[in-house]
Design a protein around this motif. Structure first.
Motif, PDB file in Angstrom:
ATOM      1  N   LEU A  70       0.839  -1.203   0.000  1.00 41.87           N
ATOM      2  CA  LEU A  70       0.000   0.000   0.000  1.00 41.87           C
ATOM      3  C   LEU A  70       0.871   1.250   0.000  1.00 41.87           C
ATOM      4  O   LEU A  70       2.080   1.207   0.227  1.00 41.87           O
ATOM      5  CB  LEU A  70      -0.940  -0.023   1.201  1.00 41.87           C
ATOM      6  N   ASN A  71       0.244   2.387  -0.252  1.00 41.74           N
ATOM      7  CA  ASN A  71       1.008   3.593  -0.573  1.00 41.74           C
ATOM      8  C   ASN A  71       1.851   4.148   0.565  1.00 41.74           C
ATOM      9  O   ASN A  71       2.934   4.673   0.330  1.00 41.74           O
ATOM     10  CB  ASN A  71       0.052   4.696  -1.054  1.00 41.74           C
ATOM     11  N   ILE A 266     -11.016   6.043   1.096  1.00 44.54           N
ATOM     12  CA  ILE A 266      -9.847   6.203   1.968  1.00 44.54           C
ATOM     13  C   ILE A 266      -9.760   4.953   2.833  1.00 44.54           C
ATOM     14  O   ILE A 266     -10.676   4.647   3.596  1.00 44.54           O
ATOM     15  CB  ILE A 266      -9.990   7.441   2.861  1.00 44.54           C
ATOM     16  N   VAL A 267      -8.664   4.208   2.706  1.00 38.89           N
ATOM     17  CA  VAL A 267      -8.454   2.994   3.484  1.00 38.89           C
ATOM     18  C   VAL A 267      -7.340   3.236   4.498  1.00 38.89           C
ATOM     19  O   VAL A 267      -6.249   3.686   4.131  1.00 38.89           O
ATOM     20  CB  VAL A 267      -8.091   1.798   2.590  1.00 38.89           C
ATOM     21  N   LEU A 316      -3.440   6.235   0.557  1.00 38.68           N
ATOM     22  CA  LEU A 316      -3.472   7.627   0.115  1.00 38.68           C
ATOM     23  C   LEU A 316      -2.164   8.023  -0.559  1.00 38.68           C
ATOM     24  O   LEU A 316      -1.088   7.916   0.023  1.00 38.68           O
ATOM     25  CB  LEU A 316      -3.742   8.551   1.303  1.00 38.68           C
ATOM     26  N   GLU A 317      -2.273   8.532  -1.774  1.00 40.67           N
ATOM     27  CA  GLU A 317      -1.092   8.981  -2.495  1.00 40.67           C
ATOM     28  C   GLU A 317      -0.559  10.294  -1.937  1.00 40.67           C
ATOM     29  O   GLU A 317       0.590  10.656  -2.183  1.00 40.67           O
ATOM     30  CB  GLU A 317      -1.424   9.132  -3.979  1.00 40.67           C
ATOM     31  N   SER A 318      -1.378  11.001  -1.174  1.00 40.68           N
ATOM     32  CA  SER A 318      -0.961  12.286  -0.599  1.00 40.68           C
ATOM     33  C   SER A 318      -0.035  12.112   0.594  1.00 40.68           C
ATOM     34  O   SER A 318       0.518  13.086   1.104  1.00 40.68           O
ATOM     35  CB  SER A 318      -2.188  13.087  -0.165  1.00 40.68           C
ATOM     36  N   ILE A 319       0.130  10.859   1.052  1.00 38.45           N
ATOM     37  CA  ILE A 319       0.989  10.579   2.198  1.00 38.45           C
ATOM     38  C   ILE A 319       2.148   9.716   1.731  1.00 38.45           C
ATOM     39  O   ILE A 319       1.948   8.638   1.175  1.00 38.45           O
ATOM     40  CB  ILE A 319       0.207   9.852   3.311  1.00 38.45           C
ATOM     41  N   SER A 320       3.344  10.178   1.965  1.00 38.47           N
ATOM     42  CA  SER A 320       4.508   9.443   1.490  1.00 38.47           C
ATOM     43  C   SER A 320       4.953   8.363   2.459  1.00 38.47           C
ATOM     44  O   SER A 320       5.703   7.459   2.099  1.00 38.47           O
ATOM     45  CB  SER A 320       5.672  10.410   1.254  1.00 38.47           C
ATOM     46  N   SER A 337      -8.615  15.773   6.478  1.00 42.91           N
ATOM     47  CA  SER A 337      -7.744  16.566   5.615  1.00 42.91           C
ATOM     48  C   SER A 337      -7.830  16.091   4.173  1.00 42.91           C
ATOM     49  O   SER A 337      -7.860  16.895   3.232  1.00 42.91           O
ATOM     50  CB  SER A 337      -6.299  16.484   6.116  1.00 42.91           C
ATOM     51  N   GLU A 338      -7.864  14.760   3.977  1.00 38.62           N
ATOM     52  CA  GLU A 338      -7.970  14.217   2.622  1.00 38.62           C
ATOM     53  C   GLU A 338      -9.264  14.633   1.956  1.00 38.62           C
ATOM     54  O   GLU A 338      -9.331  14.762   0.725  1.00 38.62           O
ATOM     55  CB  GLU A 338      -7.862  12.691   2.682  1.00 38.62           C
TER      56      GLU A 338
END
Length: 443
Positions: A70-71, A266-267, A316-320, A337-338
């Motif tokens: 996962l991301n 959102i998982v 989430l791709e917004s979280i590295s 926030s997402e």
């Protein structure tokens, strides 16, 4: 109004920025929520999952190949070492001294099922409350009954499924999800790693030895000698735990593959607390008191690293992702926030989208056995404080080595909350008490 207590609350509140807006309103009864990006939400909590047993953390067995893919992944500090107080933190973004699902004082506890802790405070809003106010349908399914007790009435649908394995629980949420129209929020609590451990359907690693009592905790009393019999048991129980974790990972992959609207969902996969495998047995016997006379095993008894460090994994791709520890109170702010949400609610946590400097003090509190403890973790400095005796001990979070540093102790003590609030009392039916007893809680 949710009262801001101590330096931790102030520091964290100042760090919250970007898209979340928090307004303190005295006497607020209903949340005000505005969501720009309407997304479905699924939180999967794997009870008793300790962070260092994930293969992504460097563990020697490949226990979590799907979760590794996962991301984003971040280690985190659980806000409490047991389910009753920890799940409300996952769902409110607040520490126990603010959400109230806790015992009313710091005196010795024994998780007496006839006298449970209090539930969430009436004026504290869960993520379910916030999302229901903007039209979401919500469902809560749990294999661990303790998770449902403090959040009673906060989800439209709550379904306890006592001691059912991950495959059945996840299939249950999938059926509800795929048959429910409109925006939805599902919460799942998996109990496979919680006592009593089940017989695995597949042995992914080595063959698990047939050892009496392997499904329950043994060798927890101080007078039990660590001999060859103990070492065989410990090795076998660790193998069983890892095998069940691999099964859970596989079932999560299966269900997400079958979940409708996954690209708009959102998982979050996390844990309410970890589990101890005798690493801190002697340390606990020296510094703490467990009303059961048990040390070194399980959870809920001491704020030691294996019990507190858990993962937060997202799609989430917004979280590295980061190796810097975060807090389980960060989950709700991250989701909002997402969604580009604006809410009039305060949180102790902060969005994972905001990079952490690693210098934020993280709290854990509200043990289930013995006098209460409060811990403060900042980097690898980990302070454990016992309010009833006004004693504290400082250790290195990674090595467990005790540290003699009065200046650091004094600095971390500034983060310890000096006030607390608890919610309304709860009652447990005879059936619920029987189920919790079966999970290892005292009667």
């Amino acid at each position: 109004m949710i009262k801001e207590i101590g330096k931790v609350g102030l520091d964290k509140f100042r760090q919250l920025r970007s898209r979340l807006v928090y307004e303190m309103r005295s006497g607020m009864n209903s949340p005000t929520v505005d969501v720009d990006k309407q997304q479905n939400v699924l939180i999967i909590t794997i009870d008793c999952l300790r962070n260092d047993r994930l293969s992504v953390s460097g563990y020697h067995r490949k226990t979590t190949p799907f979760l590794d893919s996962l991301n984003s992944y971040s280690p985190a500090i659980a806000a409490a070492p047991w389910t009753f107080s920890s799940v409300p933190s996952i769902l409110t973004g607040l520490y126990p001294h603010n959400h109230g699902a806790a015992y009313p004082d710091d005196s010795s506890r024994n998780q007496d099922l006839s006298n449970p802790p209090n539930g969430i405070r009436d004026n504290v809003h869960t993520l379910a409350d916030l999302l229901e106010s903007v039209g979401y349908k919500t469902r809560f399914i749990t294999a661990i009954g303790t998770a449902a007790i403090p959040i009673k009435g906060r989800f439209k649908s709550v379904k306890p499924r006592h001691d059912v394995d991950a495959g059945d629980i996840l299939s249950d949420i999938q059926r509800w999800w795929n048959n429910t129209s409109g925006p939805k929020f599902g919460y799942v609590q998996l109990g496979d790693l919680h006592e009593p451990l089940h017989d695995p359907q597949i042995e992914y690693f080595d063959e698990i030895p047939n050892i009496d009592g392997i499904d329950r905790w043994r060798f927890g009393s101080p007078d039990e000698v660590q001999n060859d019999k103990f070492e065989r048991y410990r090795s076998a129980r660790g193998l069983l735990y890892d095998t069940l974790l691999r099964y859970v990972d596989e079932e999560i992959e299966r269900v997400l593959d079958e979940l409708a609207e996954l690209k708009d969902t959102i998982v979050i996969v996390t844990s309410d607390h970890g589990e101890e495998f005798w690493e801190y047995k002697s340390f606990e016997e020296e510094h703490f008191e467990d009303s059961r006379g048990i040390s070194g095993v399980g959870h809920g008894h001491a704020l030691v690293p294996p019990v507190l460090e858990v993962p937060i994994i997202t799609n989430l791709e917004s979280i590295s992702g980061s190796t810097t520890r975060r807090s389980s109170t960060d989950i709700v702010p991250t989701i909002l926030s997402e969604m580009d949400a604006t809410v009039n609610v305060e949180f102790d946590g902060e969005p994972l989208q905001e990079p952490s400097t690693g210098e934020t003090a993280l709290l854990s509190q509200e043990i289930a056995y013995g006098p209460n403890q409060i811990s403060v973790t900042e980097g690898n400095e980990h302070l454990i404080y016992v309010p009833t005796t006004d004693r504290s001990v400082l250790i290195d979070f990674e090595t467990g080595e005790q540290i003699d540093d009065p200046e650091t102790k004094s600095r971390l003590m500034n983060y310890v909350p000096r006030e607390r609030a608890t919610g309304s009392s709860v009652e447990l039916s005879d059936d619920v008490q029987k189920q919790l007893s079966d999970l290892g809680y005292a009667e």
